[in-house]
Enzyme design. Structure first.
Site, PDB file in Angstrom:
ATOM      1  N   GLU A 202      32.270  37.849  85.933  1.00 41.53           N
ATOM      2  CA  GLU A 202      31.395  38.570  86.868  1.00 41.53           C
ATOM      3  C   GLU A 202      31.144  40.002  86.416  1.00 41.53           C
ATOM      4  O   GLU A 202      30.005  40.489  86.447  1.00 41.53           O
ATOM      5  CB  GLU A 202      32.022  38.578  88.270  1.00 41.53           C
TER       6      GLU A 202
ATOM      7  N   HIS B 287      43.472  65.126  73.389  1.00 42.68           N
ATOM      8  CA  HIS B 287      42.589  64.158  74.056  1.00 42.68           C
ATOM      9  C   HIS B 287      41.666  64.829  75.078  1.00 42.68           C
ATOM     10  O   HIS B 287      40.456  64.691  74.993  1.00 42.68           O
ATOM     11  CB  HIS B 287      43.403  63.059  74.743  1.00 42.68           C
TER      12      HIS B 287
ATOM     13  N   HIS C 180      36.971  66.998  76.301  1.00 44.08           N
ATOM     14  CA  HIS C 180      37.759  66.167  75.391  1.00 44.08           C
ATOM     15  C   HIS C 180      37.369  66.430  73.938  1.00 44.08           C
ATOM     16  O   HIS C 180      36.455  65.780  73.417  1.00 44.08           O
ATOM     17  CB  HIS C 180      37.539  64.689  75.729  1.00 44.08           C
TER      18      HIS C 180
ATOM     19  N   HIS D   4      37.695  33.460 100.142  1.00 44.93           N
ATOM     20  CA  HIS D   4      36.298  33.436  99.711  1.00 44.93           C
ATOM     21  C   HIS D   4      35.336  34.041 100.738  1.00 44.93           C
ATOM     22  O   HIS D   4      34.147  34.150 100.470  1.00 44.93           O
ATOM     23  CB  HIS D   4      35.873  31.990  99.418  1.00 44.93           C
TER      24      HIS D   4
HETATM   25  C1  TPP Z   1      38.215  52.640  83.650  1.00 47.39           C
HETATM   26  C2  TPP Z   1      38.820  53.951  83.263  1.00 47.39           C
HETATM   27  N1  TPP Z   1      40.128  54.142  83.434  1.00 47.39           N
HETATM   28  C3  TPP Z   1      40.685  55.323  83.135  1.00 47.39           C
HETATM   29  C4  TPP Z   1      39.940  56.347  82.653  1.00 47.39           C
HETATM   30  C5  TPP Z   1      40.565  57.710  82.365  1.00 47.39           C
HETATM   31  N2  TPP Z   1      40.647  57.877  80.903  1.00 47.39           N
HETATM   32  C6  TPP Z   1      39.724  58.561  80.231  1.00 47.39           C
HETATM   33  S1  TPP Z   1      39.993  58.570  78.592  1.00 47.39           S
HETATM   34  C7  TPP Z   1      41.411  57.676  78.764  1.00 47.39           C
HETATM   35  C8  TPP Z   1      42.227  57.301  77.564  1.00 47.39           C
HETATM   36  C9  TPP Z   1      41.392  56.619  76.587  1.00 47.39           C
HETATM   37  O1  TPP Z   1      42.067  56.448  75.394  1.00 47.39           O
HETATM   38  P1  TPP Z   1      41.205  56.207  74.105  1.00 47.39           P
HETATM   39  O2  TPP Z   1      40.098  55.316  74.412  1.00 47.39           O
HETATM   40  O3  TPP Z   1      42.134  55.801  73.042  1.00 47.39           O
HETATM   41  O4  TPP Z   1      40.581  57.618  73.816  1.00 47.39           O
HETATM   42  P2  TPP Z   1      41.171  58.775  72.903  1.00 47.39           P
HETATM   43  O5  TPP Z   1      42.334  59.381  73.636  1.00 47.39           O
HETATM   44  O6  TPP Z   1      41.573  58.159  71.625  1.00 47.39           O
HETATM   45  O7  TPP Z   1      40.044  59.721  72.783  1.00 47.39           O
HETATM   46  C10 TPP Z   1      41.629  57.375  80.089  1.00 47.39           C
HETATM   47  C11 TPP Z   1      42.786  56.598  80.575  1.00 47.39           C
HETATM   48  C12 TPP Z   1      38.564  56.116  82.492  1.00 47.39           C
HETATM   49  N3  TPP Z   1      37.736  57.041  82.046  1.00 47.39           N
HETATM   50  N4  TPP Z   1      38.032  54.904  82.774  1.00 47.39           N
END
Ligand code: TPP
Ligand code: MG
Length: 656
Positions: free
Chosen positions: A403, A258, A27, A465
Site C-alpha cells: 500500500e 550528520h 546537515h 478491518h
Molecule cells: C521516516 C524518517 N524517519 C526518521 C527521520 C529522521 N532522520 C533524518 S536523517 C536520519 C538518519 C539517516 O541516516 P542516513 O540515511 O545514513 O544519512 P546520513 O547520516 O548518512 O547522512 C534520520 C533518522 C526521517 N527524516 N525520516
C-alpha cells in the site's frame, strides 16, 4: 585545463558547510560525502537543461536523502538554474528562501520531489520510472526517453517502504532507474552496525536489480559504476562507499557531521584540508564557469527534442497530457443522464467502477491499480490491460500488497506528469499509505485514492478491518479532499471533482455494501462541488438539520421521514466533502447550517471534528469505539445507526 571533479565537488562542500553554518542548522555530512559522486552525475551524465527546468524529456533526479538538501541546492545553483541564487542559499532554512530545510518540489524548479521522510524518495523515483516507460510506450522514443536517478542514504534503504519500492521496480524491470546509495555506514545514532547487519546488495540482487559498487570519493570509479549501470537492463543500485562529512578533518566519518553545523574551527580546518581558500559563499569565476558549461551540456539534446516535438503529429496531445489539462468535453453528462434514467442501487465501490468505465475510456492518462484488492476495490475497468515488464503500455498496475509503495509510486507518477494515477485499497489501510498521502497533499499532486470498505458496513471482517478514526485523521491532512459519496450520482460527481483537482490529491471513501440511489433528479449542477448540500428540505416547520455522509445518508433519510411523521421538520444535508464545504461563502454555510435548529451529524465513524458543524449543543451520532465481527445490518443495529435508535435521541434533545 579541465577542472578536476574533486575541485568541482569542493564547491558543493564549501556551499554546504557554509550554508549550514550560517543557519546554524542543517546537515553538512551527506552533501560533503556525496559531493564527488553527485558532481560526476550532474556534470557528465544527467540530461537536463537549467534554462528550461521543466523540459518534459529531461532526466529526473530525486534526492531521497532529503536531509542532505544542500547537495541539490548547490547542484542547481552551480549548473545555472535561475534559482536558487547565492542569496537564496545564504538564506538556507530561513523564511522566504526557497532553500527550505528539506527540498520542496513546489519551491524550486529542479527539485522533482519533496523529500526528507526517508525512503519515500526512492519509492517516488520508482513511480517516475514507471511513468517514463508508460509514456514511452504511448508516445515513442522520439518524445519520451529519459532516465530516473536517485540518491539514497542508509536510512532510505532501511525503511520498510524500500522493500516495497525496490520489489516493484525489480518486478517491472525498470532498467532506466539508477539509485546511488550513500554507503557511509553512519546514521544519526552512530555506526550502522548498531542496528543493521543485512546484506543490502544481496537483497537488491534478490529483487532483480543490478548492483555495482564503487568508491564514491573517486570520480573515475564512480564513472565506471555508472557506465556499468547504464549497460545493464535491470534497475541499478550503485553502492558508493563514502565518508560522511568528507573534508572536515576532525569530524568526518562520524555522526557528528550528520545534522549539525561543524562549528567555525572545524569549518576553517576543512577549508585548509580541501585547499579551499575562498570566503563563505564566494566561488572562483573559472570554477563557476566550469559548472555552468556542464549545465549547458543538455542544450543540444533539448533542442533536438523540441524539433522532434514540433514535427510530431502527437504534439498537442502530448503537451496537453504533460501540462495536466483535461481534454475538452466530458464523459460525465451522458453517464449522469443514464443514471437518472436507470437508478443504481449498488455499493459506491461499484458506482466508482461504473464511473471509471466512462472516465477511462475518455481520459487516456489514467493509470489505475490496487494493492491486491482489485476485485474488492473495483478499480479495474474492462478495457484496462496490465502494465507489465513486457508491456508498459498497460494502464493497470497490480501493485501487490504494497500500500505504501503504491501510494508513493503514484506520487512519483503524478510528479513526472502526463499521468493521473489512481489506486485502491481498503480504507483501513489508508494508515499504511498515510505518509505518502500526506506527501501527495504537501507536494500538490493529483493522486486519487480509491478506498473501499469504508465503515462497519463492511461487516464480517470485523474490527481489524473496520475504519473508525480514519476519516477524521484523513480530513485533518491539509490539501487532501476526502470524499464520502452517498450513492452512484454522488460518486460520479466526486470522481469528476477529483479529476479536476489539479493541485492536490483526493480520496474517495466507498462502501462495500449496496446503497440506494438517493439522487434521483438529474441536476445540472455538480452538487457535491459545494461539499455539502441540502438533499431534501424539511416539509414541516424545520427544527432539525441532519448532516450525513456516505452510507449514513440513507439512515438519515429514514430519520427525517420518522421526524416528519411526527410533524417535526428536518432538512437532510448530504456532506460528501468537508473541505469543499469549508471553502463556501458564509451565506451558503449559514443557509445549510442554520443556528436556530438542532444540528445532528450521522456518520459510522469517529465523531471527532463533527462539532465544528453541529456546535457544542448539537448531536453527534457516530462510533467512538472499535466495531465487531458480524453482518453489516446487525452492526448498524447494534451500534445505533437506525432511525429507531436515533429518533429518540433527537426527541430528547428537542425536549419533546
Ligand atoms: C521516516 C524518517 N524517519 C526518521 C527521520 C529522521 N532522520 C533524518 S536523517 C536520519 C538518519 C539517516 O541516516 P542516513 O540515511 O545514513 O544519512 P546520513 O547520516 O548518512 O547522512 C534520520 C533518522 C526521517 N527524516 N525520516
Ligand atoms: Mg548514512
Amino acid at each position: 585545463m579541465a577542472i578536476e571533479t574533486r575541485t568541482l565537488a569542493n564547491a558543493i562542500r564549501a556551499l554546504s558547510m557554509d550554508a549550514v553554518e550560517a543557519a546554524n542548522s542543517g546537515h553538512p555530512g551527506m552533501p560533503m560525502g556525496m559531493a564527488d559522486a553527485a558532481s560526476v552525475l550532474w556534470t557528465e551524465y544527467l540530461r537536463h537543461d537549467p534554462a528550461d527546468p521543466k523540459w518534459p524529456d529531461r532526466d529526473r533526479f530525486v534526492l531521497s536523502a532529503g536531509h542532505g538538501s544542500m547537495l541539490i541546492y548547490s547542484l542547481l545553483h552551480l549548473t545555472g538554474y535561475a534559482r536558487p541564487t547565492i542569496e537564496d542559499i545564504q538564506g538556507f532554512r530561513q523564511l522566504g528562501s526557497p532553500c527550505a530545510g528539506h527540498p520542496e518540489n513546489f519551491l524550486l524548479d529542479g527539485v522533482e520531489a519533496t523529500t526528507g521522510p526517508l525512503g519515500q524518495g526512492v519509492a517516488m523515483a520508482v513511480g517516475m520510472a514507471i511513468a517514463e516507460r508508460h509514456l514511452n510506450a504511448q508516445f515513442g522514443d522520439g518524445l519520451v526517453d529519459h532516465r530516473t536517478w536517485a540518491v539514497a542514504g542508509d536510512g532510505c534503504l532501511m525503511e520498510g517502504i524500500n522493500h516495497e519500492a525496490a520489489g516493484l521496480a525489480g518486478h517491472l524491470g525498470l532498467g532506466r532507474l539508477i539509485v546511488f546509495w550513500d554507503d557511509n555506514s553512519i546514521t544519526i545514532d552512530g555506526a550502522t552496525s548498531l542496528s543493521t547487519s543485512e546484506d543490502i546488495e544481496a537483497r537488491y540482487i534478490a529483487y532483480g536489480w543490478h548492483v555495482a559498487r564503487c568508491d564514491g570519493l573517486d570520480a573515475a570509479d564512480v564513472r565506471r559504476a555508472i557506465d556499468e549501470a547504464l549497460a545493464d537492463p535491470r534497475p541499478s543500485l550503485i553502492a558508493c562507499r563514502t565518508i560522511i562529512g568528507f573534508g572536515a578533518p576532525n569530524k568526518q566519518g562520524t555522526a557528528a557531521t550528520h545534522g549539525a553545523a561543524l562549528g567555525p574551527d572545524e569549518v576553517a580546518a576543512a577549508r585548509q584540508e580541501l585547499g579551499w581558500d575562498h570566503p563563505p559563499f564566494e566561488l572562483p569565476a573559472d570554477l563557476v564557469e566550469a559548472w555552468r558549461a556542464a549545465g549547458r551540456r543538455g542544450q543540444s539534446a533539448h533542442a533536438e527534442w523540441r524539433a522532434r516535438l514540433a514535427g510530431s503529429p502527437e504534439r498537442a496531445e502530448f503537451e496537453r497530457r504533460m501540462e495536466g489539462r483535461l481534454p475538452e468535453g466530458s464523459s460525465r453528462d451522458e453517464y449522469l443522464d443514464w443514471l437518472a434514467a436507470n437508478p443504481q442501487n449498488v455499493a459506491t465501490r461499484k458506482s466508482s467502477e461504473l464511473a471509471l468505465e466512462a472516465i477511462n475510456a475518455f481520459l487516456l492518462e489514467t493509470i489505475g491499480g490496487s494493492a491486491d484488492l482489485t476485485g474488492s476495490n473495483n478499480t479495474k475497468t474492462k478495457a484496462q490491460k496490465p502494465l507489465t515488464k513486457d508491456d508498459y503500455s498497460g494502464r493497470y498496475i497490480f501493485y501487490g500488497i504494497r500500500e505504501f509503495g503504491m501510494a508513493a509510486a503514484m506520487n512519483g507518477m503524478a510528479l513526472h506528469g502526463g499521468i493521473i494515477p489512481y489506486g485502491g485499497t481498503f480504507l483501513i489501510f489508508s494508515d499504511y499509505c498515510r505518509p505518502a498521502i500526506r506527501l501527495s497533499a504537501l507536494q500538490q499532486v493529483r493522486v486519487i485514492y480509491v478506498m473501499t470498505h469504508d465503515s462497519i458496513g463492511l461487516g464480517e471482517d470485523g474490527p481489524t478491518h473496520q475504519p473508525i478514526e480514519q476519516l477524521a485523521g484523513l480530513r485533518a491532512i491539509p490539501n487532501l479532499a476526502v470524499f464520502r459519496p452517498a450513492d452512484a450520482v454522488e460518486t460520479a460527481e466526486c470522481w469528476s471533482l477529483a479529476l479536476r483537482r489539479q493541485s492536490g490529491p483526493s480520496l474517495l471513501a466507498l462502501s462495500r455494501q449496496n446503497l440506494p440511489q438517493v439522487r434521483l433528479d438529474r441536476s445540472a449542477e455538480i452538487l457535491c462541488a459545494r461539499g455539502a448540500y441540502r438533499l431534501r428540505a424539511a416539509q414541516a416547520a424545520r427544527k432539525v438539520v441532519l448532516l450525513a455522509t456516505g452510507s449514513e445518508v440513507k439512515v438519515a433519510l429514514d430519520v427525517a421521514d420518522a421526524l416528519e411523521g411526527q410533524g417535526i421538520g428536518a432538512d437532510l444535508v448530504s456532506m460528501p466533502c468537508w473541505s469543499l464545504f469549508d471553502e463556501q461563502g458564509a451565506d451558503y454555510q449559514a443557509d445549510i447550517l442554520p443556528d436556530d435548529t438542532l444540528l445532528v451529524s450521522i456518520e459510522a465513524g469517529a465523531t471527532l471534528g463533527w462539532e465544528r458543524y453541529t456546535g457544542r449543543s448539537g448531536l453527534n451520532i457516530g462510533l467512538d469505539r472499535f466495531g465487531a465481527s458480524a453482518p453489516a445490518p446487525d452492526l448498524f443495529k447494534r451500534f445505533g445507526f437506525t432511525a429507531e435508535a436515533i429518533v429518540p435521541k433527537i426527541l430528547e434533545r428537542l425536549k419533546i
